[in-house]
Enzyme design. Structure first.
Site, PDB file in Angstrom:
ATOM      1  N   ASN A 132      -6.996  31.915  26.178  1.00  0.00           N
ATOM      2  CA  ASN A 132      -6.480  32.591  24.986  1.00  0.00           C
ATOM      3  C   ASN A 132      -7.271  32.057  23.803  1.00  0.00           C
ATOM      4  O   ASN A 132      -7.403  30.834  23.643  1.00  0.00           O
ATOM      5  CB  ASN A 132      -5.010  32.251  24.748  1.00  0.00           C
ATOM      6  CG  ASN A 132      -4.076  32.892  25.760  1.00  0.00           C
ATOM      7  OD1 ASN A 132      -4.510  33.645  26.630  1.00  0.00           O
ATOM      8  ND2 ASN A 132      -2.796  32.592  25.650  1.00  0.00           N
ATOM      9  N   TYR A 151      -8.062  32.747  19.452  1.00  0.00           N
ATOM     10  CA  TYR A 151      -7.776  33.516  18.235  1.00  0.00           C
ATOM     11  C   TYR A 151      -8.672  33.158  17.061  1.00  0.00           C
ATOM     12  O   TYR A 151      -9.056  34.015  16.288  1.00  0.00           O
ATOM     13  CB  TYR A 151      -6.307  33.319  17.823  1.00  0.00           C
ATOM     14  CG  TYR A 151      -5.342  34.039  18.743  1.00  0.00           C
ATOM     15  CD1 TYR A 151      -4.938  35.340  18.466  1.00  0.00           C
ATOM     16  CD2 TYR A 151      -4.868  33.437  19.894  1.00  0.00           C
ATOM     17  CE1 TYR A 151      -4.068  36.019  19.310  1.00  0.00           C
ATOM     18  CE2 TYR A 151      -3.996  34.110  20.743  1.00  0.00           C
ATOM     19  CZ  TYR A 151      -3.606  35.397  20.444  1.00  0.00           C
ATOM     20  OH  TYR A 151      -2.751  36.064  21.284  1.00  0.00           O
ATOM     21  N   HIS A 153       5.903  31.725  30.422  1.00  0.00           N
ATOM     22  CA  HIS A 153       5.425  31.928  29.049  1.00  0.00           C
ATOM     23  C   HIS A 153       6.503  31.388  28.103  1.00  0.00           C
ATOM     24  O   HIS A 153       7.132  32.139  27.355  1.00  0.00           O
ATOM     25  CB  HIS A 153       5.124  33.408  28.797  1.00  0.00           C
ATOM     26  CG  HIS A 153       4.229  33.661  27.623  1.00  0.00           C
ATOM     27  ND1 HIS A 153       3.038  34.341  27.712  1.00  0.00           N
ATOM     28  CD2 HIS A 153       4.350  33.320  26.324  1.00  0.00           C
ATOM     29  CE1 HIS A 153       2.464  34.410  26.522  1.00  0.00           C
ATOM     30  NE2 HIS A 153       3.252  33.802  25.653  1.00  0.00           N
ATOM     31  N   GLU A 164      -5.845  36.466  26.220  1.00  0.00           N
ATOM     32  CA  GLU A 164      -5.326  36.873  24.911  1.00  0.00           C
ATOM     33  C   GLU A 164      -6.415  36.765  23.870  1.00  0.00           C
ATOM     34  O   GLU A 164      -7.169  35.790  23.844  1.00  0.00           O
ATOM     35  CB  GLU A 164      -4.177  35.966  24.431  1.00  0.00           C
ATOM     36  CG  GLU A 164      -2.844  36.236  25.061  1.00  0.00           C
ATOM     37  CD  GLU A 164      -1.740  35.335  24.511  1.00  0.00           C
ATOM     38  OE1 GLU A 164      -1.759  35.026  23.296  1.00  0.00           O
ATOM     39  OE2 GLU A 164      -0.863  34.946  25.290  1.00  0.00           O
ATOM     40  N   ARG A 204      -0.813  42.568  31.252  1.00  0.00           N
ATOM     41  CA  ARG A 204      -0.354  41.194  31.436  1.00  0.00           C
ATOM     42  C   ARG A 204       1.036  41.062  30.813  1.00  0.00           C
ATOM     43  O   ARG A 204       1.206  41.308  29.618  1.00  0.00           O
ATOM     44  CB  ARG A 204      -1.326  40.209  30.761  1.00  0.00           C
ATOM     45  CG  ARG A 204      -0.851  38.794  30.873  1.00  0.00           C
ATOM     46  CD  ARG A 204      -1.678  37.783  30.089  1.00  0.00           C
ATOM     47  NE  ARG A 204      -0.965  36.516  30.169  1.00  0.00           N
ATOM     48  CZ  ARG A 204      -0.962  35.574  29.243  1.00  0.00           C
ATOM     49  NH1 ARG A 204      -1.677  35.720  28.143  1.00  0.00           N
ATOM     50  NH2 ARG A 204      -0.268  34.485  29.396  1.00  0.00           N
ATOM     51  N   GLU A 227      -0.660  28.542  28.006  1.00  0.00           N
ATOM     52  CA  GLU A 227      -0.900  27.651  26.872  1.00  0.00           C
ATOM     53  C   GLU A 227      -0.232  26.281  26.974  1.00  0.00           C
ATOM     54  O   GLU A 227       0.686  25.961  26.199  1.00  0.00           O
ATOM     55  CB  GLU A 227      -0.495  28.334  25.558  1.00  0.00           C
ATOM     56  CG  GLU A 227      -1.263  29.597  25.278  1.00  0.00           C
ATOM     57  CD  GLU A 227      -1.212  30.034  23.814  1.00  0.00           C
ATOM     58  OE1 GLU A 227      -0.392  29.499  23.065  1.00  0.00           O
ATOM     59  OE2 GLU A 227      -2.015  30.894  23.431  1.00  0.00           O
TER      60      GLU A 227
HETATM   61  C1  NOJ Z   1      -0.312  32.860  21.998  1.00  0.00           C
HETATM   62  C2  NOJ Z   1       0.955  33.057  22.762  1.00  0.00           C
HETATM   63  O1  NOJ Z   1       0.701  33.052  24.133  1.00  0.00           O
HETATM   64  C3  NOJ Z   1       1.707  34.296  22.359  1.00  0.00           C
HETATM   65  O2  NOJ Z   1       3.007  34.188  22.857  1.00  0.00           O
HETATM   66  C4  NOJ Z   1       1.662  34.474  20.862  1.00  0.00           C
HETATM   67  O3  NOJ Z   1       2.444  35.539  20.447  1.00  0.00           O
HETATM   68  C5  NOJ Z   1       0.222  34.684  20.444  1.00  0.00           C
HETATM   69  N1  NOJ Z   1      -0.537  33.516  20.801  1.00  0.00           N
HETATM   70  C6  NOJ Z   1       0.027  34.938  18.965  1.00  0.00           C
HETATM   71  O4  NOJ Z   1       0.422  33.827  18.238  1.00  0.00           O
END
Ligand code: NOJ
Length: 520
Positions: free
Chosen positions: A340, A342, A155, A414, A110, A200
């Site tokens: 995405n 985290y 992006h 992600e 990607r 995002e």
């Molecule tokens: C989301 C973003 O899409 C990406 O650009 C960023 O580096 C990562 N999260 C980590 O923060």
């Protein structure tokens, strides 16, 4: 002894559980301490984005995007006063990038397109040949190695000229983005079968327009963010419809949006509403118009912002409403749910929060949302507090998508871990194992997940954190002009997961063997 099936099953259940617990064998393909199979058809890949890796900010006819412009004017935007002028230099080193992807054995890569590298005027009147050649080379190199390109159209690196015209605040962005998307499908759609429209939306609108974390740093909370939201949803939908109507019949690919979110867990039973508000104001505002049964913004958001706007003496809601035609246009405009993810957070609301929010008279997204959140310190593994470890939140968010959005297929675009450098990244290994395992839990429970993406293939420019926070499976030496890339332990572990399609919690790689061992 003859028993009917029902009694037999009930009778056997405790024995099965005891057997699994004591022997730690694979029960239903699973053991938390041993190994777990990944579905054979789950696509596995890695990701990057143009401004974060390409460098070559003004090479061969590229014009300025908002990050080039803003950081050149405000060199200490990032905490280490760095920028993406050279970054990982992937504009020149793309062959090495593809080689790394081969080493890992991924199914897909990607990456995102730099709008101003392809169209320096921002519009489609002038196509920059060198930009087209760069992406053609990258795509062809990937396909030659049997790696599918998954391409993000946007992006975050908005052309500076379009920003001067208002960026996501100008409703013409719907046409501009649609034209850009169409030109890109013409250029690359013969070979690219996975398209992501926008990466995002919440972070773009909230961090860039509502506050000043991201560029363009407008800091107009509760106003600019909502205008951005509406235009972004419409622009995304435009790109979707252009592809669906004009290109899909010939090119036969899929197109979707990527929404990023944390999972907000209620602090206790009295905070279920606060957590729901948090989830809605972060990502429901984008997911609901596209994936819910009837579309439009979540009711709670529409009513809350309208009410607060009225109290503030405004003649209309600060959240511009979607007309019936717009609701229809956006509804269903994504083949998949790109996610995405985290970390997670605990959400709550208490007397002082209530006081603060009810007495807050100016426009404010946070006041509209009306919740507080925190991450317990015990979630911290490693050096960074950006990727606090709470893998159960991943399963919960996937369960929510499954239950509330009718089990729409999900592409995890992600997931990854921030560190402050080093090749033996055991914390990142722990993180990946925990999160992949949480994803497998969701799959076992019925979630329909078609892809998983590690962020990131390599260290890169991490926006306001510059080069201080690293997410790479490969470490990049930013002090060396040739930007050498070296695989971390997590790269070895991810490779083994891909090679064996098994998550082995105990696998210890021998890092003295080059990662290329099976390619030689
Ligand atoms: C989301 C973003 O899409 C990406 O650009 C960023 O580096 C990562 N999260 C980590 O923060």
């Amino acid at each position: 002894m003859v028993m009917d099936g029902h009694i037999n099953a009930a009778f056997n259940l405790p024995i099965t559980v005891a057997f699994c617990l004591t022997l730690v064998v694979v029960c239903g393909g699973y053991s938390r301490h041993g190994s777990r199979r990944l579905p054979d058809d789950l696509l596995l890949g890695a990701a990057t984005a143009s401004y974060q890796i390409e460098g070559a900010w003004d090479a061969d006819g590229k014009s300025e995007n908002i990050f080039d412009y803003a950081i050149h004017n405000q060199p200490c935007y990032a905490i280490d006063c760095s920028n993406g002028d050279v970054a990982a230099n992937s504009y020149y080193l793309y062959k090495r990038d593809v080689e790394m992807l081969r080493e890992l054995g991924v199914n897909f890569y990607r990456f995102s397109l730099s709008w101003t590298r392809l169209f320096p005027t921002s519009f489609t009147d002038k196509i920059n040949k060198a930009g087209v050649e760069y992406y053609n080379n990258l795509i062809d190199e990937l396909l030659k190695n049997n790696i599918q390109p998954v391409v993000t159209l946007f992006h975050w690196d908005m052309p500076q000229k379009l920003q001067q015209l208002g960026g996501w605040l100008n409703n013409n962005i719907v046409d501009w983005f649609g034209d850009y998307a169409e030109a890109v499908f013409v250029l690359f759609g013969d070979r690219v079968k996975y398209w992501i429209t926008v990466n995002e939306p919440f972070q773009i609108c909230e961090f860039g327009y509502g506050n000043a974390i991201l560029i363009p740093a407008l800091n107009l909370t509760g106003e600019a963010d909502y205008i951005c939201t509406k235009n972004l949803l419409l622009a995304h939908a435009r790109a979707y419809h252009v592809y669906d109507e004009l290109f899909r019949p010939k090119q036969d690919g899929i197109i979707f949006i990527t929404i990023s979110t944390e999972w907000f867990e209620p602090a206790d039973n009295s905070n279920i509403e606060a957590a729901n508000d948090a989830n809605q104001f972060w990502w429901g505002i984008y997911a609901h118009p596209i994936f819910s049964k009837h579309g439009d913004y979540p009711r709670i958001i529409k009513e809350r912002v309208a009410l607060k706007s009225r109290v503030q003496g405004l003649p209309r809601s600060r959240l511009p409403e979607l007309s019936p035609d717009e609701i229809k246009y956006i509804h269903g405009s994504s083949d998949l749910f790109g996610l995405n993810h985290y970390s997670s957070a605990i959400a709550y609301r208490n007397a002082s929060t209530y006081y603060y929010y009810s007495s807050f008279t100016g426009p404010s997204h946070d006041a509209d949302a009306g919740y507080m959140s925190y991450k317990p310190p015990e979630w911290k593994i490693g050096e960074s507090d950006r990727t606090m470890y709470a893998p159960w939140g991943f399963s919960k968010i996937l369960a929510y998508i499954r239950n509330v959005y009718n089990n729409v297929p999900v592409f995890i675009t992600e997931n990854g871990f921030a560190s402050h450098g080093g090749l033996v990244d055991d914390d990142r290994v722990t993180y990946y194992r925990g999160y992949i395992s949480a994803m497998l839990d969701a799959i076992d429970e019925g979630s329909y997940i078609i892809g998983y993406t590690a962020w990131s293939l390599m260290d890169n420019f991490e926006w306001w954190n510059g080069y201080r926070e690293n997410y790479g499976l490969y470490e990049v030496d930013f002090n060396d002009t040739s930007r050498p890339r070296t695989p971390r332990k997590s790269a070895y572990v991810y490779k083994e997961i891909i090679r064996t399609r098994t998550l082995d919690m105990n696998y210890e790689p021998d890092m003295s063997i080059p990662l290329t061992f099976d390619l030689l």
